[in-house]
Design a protein around this motif. Structure first.
Motif, short mmCIF file in Angstrom:
data_model
loop_
_atom_site.label_atom_id
_atom_site.label_comp_id
_atom_site.label_asym_id
_atom_site.label_seq_id
_atom_site.Cartn_x
_atom_site.Cartn_y
_atom_site.Cartn_z
N LYS A 1 0.69 -1.29 -0.02
CA LYS A 1 0.05 -0.25 -0.09
C LYS A 1 0.82 1.39 0.10
N ARG A 2 1.85 1.08 0.89
CA ARG A 2 2.79 2.39 0.82
C ARG A 2 3.34 2.73 -0.45
N VAL A 3 3.57 1.56 -1.31
CA VAL A 3 4.14 1.89 -2.86
C VAL A 3 3.15 2.44 -3.52
N LEU A 4 1.80 1.66 -3.52
CA LEU A 4 0.85 2.19 -4.35
C LEU A 4 0.39 3.48 -4.24
N ASP A 5 0.35 3.84 -2.84
CA ASP A 5 0.10 5.28 -2.40
C ASP A 5 1.06 6.45 -3.04
N SER A 6 2.48 5.84 -3.03
CA SER A 6 3.45 6.84 -3.29
C SER A 6 3.18 7.42 -4.91
N GLY A 7 2.86 6.44 -5.44
CA GLY A 7 2.69 6.78 -7.11
C GLY A 7 4.05 6.88 -7.70
N TRP A 8 5.11 6.21 -7.20
CA TRP A 8 6.30 5.98 -7.67
C TRP A 8 6.57 4.32 -7.97
N TYR A 9 6.55 3.85 -9.02
CA TYR A 9 6.78 2.49 -9.14
C TYR A 9 8.05 1.80 -9.57
N ILE A 10 8.97 2.46 -10.25
CA ILE A 10 10.03 2.00 -10.75
C ILE A 10 11.22 2.77 -10.19
N HIS A 11 12.52 2.26 -9.71
CA HIS A 11 13.59 3.05 -9.45
C HIS A 11 13.36 4.02 -8.24
N GLY A 12 12.57 3.76 -7.26
CA GLY A 12 12.28 4.69 -6.20
C GLY A 12 12.97 4.36 -4.99
N ASP A 13 12.51 4.83 -3.88
CA ASP A 13 13.08 4.64 -2.40
C ASP A 13 12.98 3.33 -1.86
N GLU A 14 11.87 2.44 -2.23
CA GLU A 14 12.09 0.95 -1.94
C GLU A 14 13.14 0.18 -2.37
N LEU A 15 13.21 0.50 -3.73
CA LEU A 15 14.53 -0.30 -4.44
C LEU A 15 15.92 0.36 -3.72
N ALA A 16 15.96 1.45 -3.82
CA ALA A 16 17.47 1.89 -3.04
C ALA A 16 17.57 1.69 -1.67
N ALA A 17 16.41 1.23 -0.77
CA ALA A 17 16.54 0.84 0.51
C ALA A 17 17.03 -0.63 0.52
N PHE A 18 16.21 -1.35 -0.35
CA PHE A 18 16.53 -2.92 -0.53
C PHE A 18 17.87 -3.29 -1.07
N GLU A 19 18.15 -2.51 -1.80
CA GLU A 19 19.74 -2.60 -2.50
C GLU A 19 20.47 -2.38 -1.03
N LYS A 20 20.35 -1.37 -0.59
CA LYS A 20 21.22 -0.92 0.51
C LYS A 20 21.36 -2.31 1.65
N GLU A 21 20.05 -2.60 1.91
CA GLU A 21 19.85 -3.50 2.97
C GLU A 21 20.22 -4.91 2.63
N PHE A 22 20.26 -5.53 1.27
CA PHE A 22 20.59 -6.65 1.08
C PHE A 22 22.31 -6.70 0.88
N ALA A 23 22.88 -5.61 0.23
CA ALA A 23 24.09 -5.58 0.12
C ALA A 23 24.76 -5.87 1.76
N HIS A 24 24.32 -4.84 2.62
CA HIS A 24 24.69 -5.31 4.01
C HIS A 24 24.58 -6.35 4.57
N TYR A 25 23.55 -7.00 4.15
CA TYR A 25 23.35 -8.47 4.64
C TYR A 25 24.31 -9.28 4.21
N ALA A 26 24.67 -9.26 3.18
CA ALA A 26 25.60 -10.22 2.33
C ALA A 26 26.93 -9.88 2.45
N GLY A 27 27.30 -8.79 3.14
CA GLY A 27 28.62 -8.44 3.32
C GLY A 27 29.25 -7.81 2.08
#
Length: 365
Positions: free
Chosen positions: A25-51
């Protein structure tokens, strides 16, 4: 008798329904569906997780492999060493990049690429090697890396089944020059659709992958290279962020279930998977071997237990690779005749795995 599913991908949705619904819902309400804040956050979090230093989200696991090869300059005229025992996507990525896959036979004990076979497979055109961390256990990377460094080869690990696995204290995403992941729904870390990512410590390689996956454009409407449309969308990234928080717990459940299998089936005629002391697998699949595979599958099904084969036909025997069908790869061919995947996943309870073991022991009694 209660039916025991091989896998239940809907279980994660039911388990995390409230958080996932809020994220979507947060994504849908944002109106931004490609290359947005969620992807940037996941990329950072997954990189950190895997070292790893960086993560680039892409459309799927196959794209993660292909874009990595292209970013490393692998293409027509090049040979790439690949496992003979793997899912065909590993080979397809090489072919799609314009290069030639050269198969390397595995160790029977771990199903993974045998480092001792690399030298024999090497050609003057070899430019890269792709070890696969099959079934959730890492390949033996130190000798592979030593060989690759001595021959100046690019090492791309196929970690599509190894989210959270360890090799000598290092996580799968930090091994090699780059690591390609799939977020197909059935993976240990799965999206609700297709998705993938590349992890690397090389900022130049990461930048090239991002550009290639975005139509070859670093700046909007400025296309300096031939690219693709391969992007991890905002909804999938948001879902993966929620699931990443649970990944270690779910992997721990898999390890507990695998321990039951290993203990209870130790005295059966099944050939069980081996775990080297340097490995901490995440048991994406629990794969046994038997020459009585078809009969055992039937027996399990008659007792309400679902099992699958990963994989029934090796890549070099597929119609897509008619030019490879005359190759002699006896180890891989033997494995593909004998492997059988038993139910595995955090949706299972210990008593269900015990039930599977009881049915198998009954089959062999």
């Amino acid at each position: 008798m209660t039916e025991i599913k091989f896998l239940d991908v809907g279980w994660t949705r039911r388990t995390l329904a409230k958080k996932i619904d809020e994220a979507v819902k947060r994504v849908l309400d944002s109106g931004w569906y490609i290359h947005g804040d969620e992807l940037a956050a996941f990329e950072k979090e997954f990189a950190h997780y895997a070292g790893a230093k960086s993560c680039t989200g892409v459309g799927n696991g196959l794209d993660a492999l292909e874009l990595s090869l292209r970013a490393a300059g692998i293409g027509p005229g090049d040979d790439v060493l690949v496992p003979s025992n793997t899912y065909i996507a590993t080979w397809l990525a090489v072919t799609r990049a314009g290069a030639n896959p050269v198969p390397v036979e595995p160790l029977e004990s771990t199903f993974n690429m045998n480092p001792d076979n690399l030298e024999e497979a090497l050609t003057p055109q070899t430019k890269a090697v792709i070890p696969v961390h099959l079934y959730g256990q890492t390949a033996d990377m130190d000798p592979i890396m030593e060989f690759a460094e001595s021959k100046n080869l690019f090492v791309l690990t196929d970690a599509a089944q190894a989210h959270g696995s360890y090799y000598k204290g290092r996580m799968a995403g930090s091994l090699g020059h780059a690591a390609a992941f799939s977020f197909y729904p059935g993976k240990n870390l799965g999206a609700f659709g297709d998705g993938g990512a590349v992890l690397t410590n090389d900022p130049e390689l990461a930048a090239k992958i991002k550009v290639i996956g975005n139509y070859g454009a670093e700046k909007k409407y400025h296309h300096d290279s031939l690219g693709f449309n391969s992007r991890l969308d905002e909804i999938q990234a948001a879902v993966l962020r929620i699931k990443l928080e649970k990944l270690d717990n779910w992997n721990w459940t898999r390890k507990e279930l695998a321990a039951i299998y290993l203990k209870e089936l130790a005295d059966t005629p099944l050939i069980l998977p081996e775990v080297p002391e340097w490995s901490i697998p995440v048991w994406h699949l629990f794969v046994v071997r038997t020459t009585a595979r078809e009969a055992l599958i039937k027996h399990l099904a008659e007792n309400g237990i679902e099992s699958l084969i990963h994989y029934p036909i090796p890549p070099h025997k597929q119609g897509a690779y008619k030019d490879k069908q005359n190759l002699s790869l006896p180890v891989s061919e033997k494995l593909h005749r004998e492997v059988l995947s038993l139910p595995m996943g955090p949706h299972l309870k210990p008593e269900q795995v015990q039930q599977v073991c009881t049915v198998i022991k009954d089959f062999f009694s």
